[in-house]
Design a protein around this motif. Structure first.
Motif, PDB file in Angstrom:
ATOM      1  N   ASP A   1       4.347  38.150  19.536  1.00  0.00           N
ATOM      2  CA  ASP A   1       5.132  39.385  19.393  1.00  0.00           C
ATOM      3  C   ASP A   1       5.755  39.201  17.774  1.00  0.00           C
ATOM      4  O   ASP A   1       5.744  38.386  17.279  1.00  0.00           O
ATOM      5  CB  ASP A   1       6.489  39.314  20.472  1.00  0.00           C
ATOM      6  CG  ASP A   1       7.413  38.021  20.317  1.00  0.00           C
ATOM      7  OD1 ASP A   1       6.959  37.169  19.522  1.00  0.00           O
ATOM      8  OD2 ASP A   1       8.318  37.765  20.908  1.00  0.00           O
ATOM      9  N   GLY A   2       6.254  40.501  17.405  1.00  0.00           N
ATOM     10  CA  GLY A   2       6.893  40.729  16.109  1.00  0.00           C
ATOM     11  C   GLY A   2       5.750  41.238  15.171  1.00  0.00           C
ATOM     12  O   GLY A   2       4.614  41.329  15.721  1.00  0.00           O
ATOM     13  N   SER A   3       6.223  41.764  14.184  1.00  0.00           N
ATOM     14  CA  SER A   3       5.386  42.446  13.062  1.00  0.00           C
ATOM     15  C   SER A   3       4.919  41.677  11.947  1.00  0.00           C
ATOM     16  O   SER A   3       5.967  40.781  11.498  1.00  0.00           O
ATOM     17  CB  SER A   3       5.830  43.737  12.499  1.00  0.00           C
ATOM     18  OG  SER A   3       6.202  44.505  13.805  1.00  0.00           O
ATOM     19  N   ALA A   4       3.761  41.508  11.531  1.00  0.00           N
ATOM     20  CA  ALA A   4       3.293  40.792  10.341  1.00  0.00           C
ATOM     21  C   ALA A   4       4.083  41.266   9.047  1.00  0.00           C
ATOM     22  O   ALA A   4       4.347  42.430   8.970  1.00  0.00           O
ATOM     23  CB  ALA A   4       1.688  40.938  10.351  1.00  0.00           C
ATOM     24  N   VAL A   5       4.081  40.338   8.222  1.00  0.00           N
ATOM     25  CA  VAL A   5       4.953  40.568   7.190  1.00  0.00           C
ATOM     26  C   VAL A   5       4.032  40.816   5.814  1.00  0.00           C
ATOM     27  O   VAL A   5       3.188  40.130   5.534  1.00  0.00           O
ATOM     28  CB  VAL A   5       6.147  39.508   6.549  1.00  0.00           C
ATOM     29  CG1 VAL A   5       6.690  39.783   5.280  1.00  0.00           C
ATOM     30  CG2 VAL A   5       7.242  39.516   7.835  1.00  0.00           C
ATOM     31  N   ARG A   6       4.220  41.710   5.015  1.00  0.00           N
ATOM     32  CA  ARG A   6       3.030  41.831   3.786  1.00  0.00           C
ATOM     33  C   ARG A   6       3.733  41.196   2.740  1.00  0.00           C
ATOM     34  O   ARG A   6       5.040  41.417   2.223  1.00  0.00           O
ATOM     35  CB  ARG A   6       3.000  43.384   3.410  1.00  0.00           C
ATOM     36  CG  ARG A   6       2.112  43.630   2.196  1.00  0.00           C
ATOM     37  CD  ARG A   6       1.960  44.990   2.130  1.00  0.00           C
ATOM     38  NE  ARG A   6       1.027  45.208   0.852  1.00  0.00           N
ATOM     39  CZ  ARG A   6      -0.003  45.467   0.765  1.00  0.00           C
ATOM     40  NH1 ARG A   6      -0.809  44.952   1.844  1.00  0.00           N
ATOM     41  NH2 ARG A   6      -0.989  45.502  -0.277  1.00  0.00           N
ATOM     42  N   LEU A   7       3.189  40.071   2.056  1.00  0.00           N
ATOM     43  CA  LEU A   7       3.406  39.511   1.073  1.00  0.00           C
ATOM     44  C   LEU A   7       3.196  40.027  -0.171  1.00  0.00           C
ATOM     45  O   LEU A   7       2.246  40.709  -0.516  1.00  0.00           O
ATOM     46  CB  LEU A   7       3.004  38.112   1.016  1.00  0.00           C
ATOM     47  CG  LEU A   7       3.506  37.269   2.364  1.00  0.00           C
ATOM     48  CD1 LEU A   7       2.505  36.075   2.442  1.00  0.00           C
ATOM     49  CD2 LEU A   7       4.965  36.643   2.280  1.00  0.00           C
ATOM     50  N   GLY A   8       4.061  39.851  -1.319  1.00  0.00           N
ATOM     51  CA  GLY A   8       3.953  40.472  -2.700  1.00  0.00           C
ATOM     52  C   GLY A   8       4.134  39.617  -3.620  1.00  0.00           C
ATOM     53  O   GLY A   8       4.647  38.324  -3.393  1.00  0.00           O
TER      54      GLY A   8
END
Length: 202
Positions: A116-123
């Motif tokens: 569950d949860g949303s993936a985080v976009r890394l920068g």
């Protein structure tokens, strides 16, 4: 010629993996714990870590340098860490984790964030701690051969986070066999030293 070169690189990687397996099997639990503590402290004291917006890391396997102390240090500084989860047969995504106990074993036995949860976009303001079986002074890394990190942070994608290899000092070798698909680390941190591979520590 290209096929022969690829086969030669693949065989060189297999030999190096066998060599590293022998060395890591000699590390006692006490020595591993000390090494994990020292490497975690060294990494978190770097300006690179202090400037990072977020830090992503991984849950170590038994034969890898332990990352639990590093996880605790990241939680202490940021309140949360980012850890990877395999999202399809060849993909890797990062999710927010606040407690180690949230992690669940994958089908490969690797502790991962829950589904569950949303993936985080890394920068570019983020730092990613990357596992490996061996690293060289140019930042090339030997993984398990599945290419998860190489694909997730391919150079041509742009806006990549800073990648820091994390391991034992004995995992530093003169040269890691590589080709154009292998992603270099920006730095490598071990229990004994820090190596700047891209000028990121200047």
């Amino acid at each position: 010629m290209v096929g022969a070169m690829s086969a030669q690189i693949a065989e060189s990687k297999r030999r190096l993996r066998r060599q590293m397996a022998l060395l890591r099997n000699e590390v006692s639990a006490a020595d591993a714990a000390r090494a994990g503590e020292m490497a975690a402290r060294t990494l978190m004291e770097l300006d690179l870590a202090k400037r990072a917006e977020r830090i992503a890391l991984y849950a170590s396997l038994p034969y890898e340098i332990p990352t639990r102390r590093l996880f605790d240090a990241v939680i202490e500084k940021f309140g949360a860490a980012l850890l990877p989860r395999t999202v399809n047969p060849i993909g890797l995504a990062f999710f927010t984790v606040e407690r180690w106990e949230e992690l669940c074993p994958s089908r490969f036995g690797v502790l991962e964030p829950p589904a569950d949860g949303s993936a985080v976009r890394l920068g570019p303001r983020d730092l990613v701690v990357v596992p490996g079986l061996a690293f060289d002074r140019d930042g090339y890394r030997l993984g398990h051969g599945k290419g998860y990190y190489d694909r997730a942070f391919a150079t041509e994608l742009g806006d990549s986070p800073t990648l820091v290899g994390f391991g034992y000092e004995f995992q530093i070798v003169d040269a890691v066999p590589h080709d154009q698909r292998d992603r270099q680390m920006d730095a490598v941190v071990t229990d004994q030293a820090v190596r700047d591979c891209s000028g990121c520590l200047q």
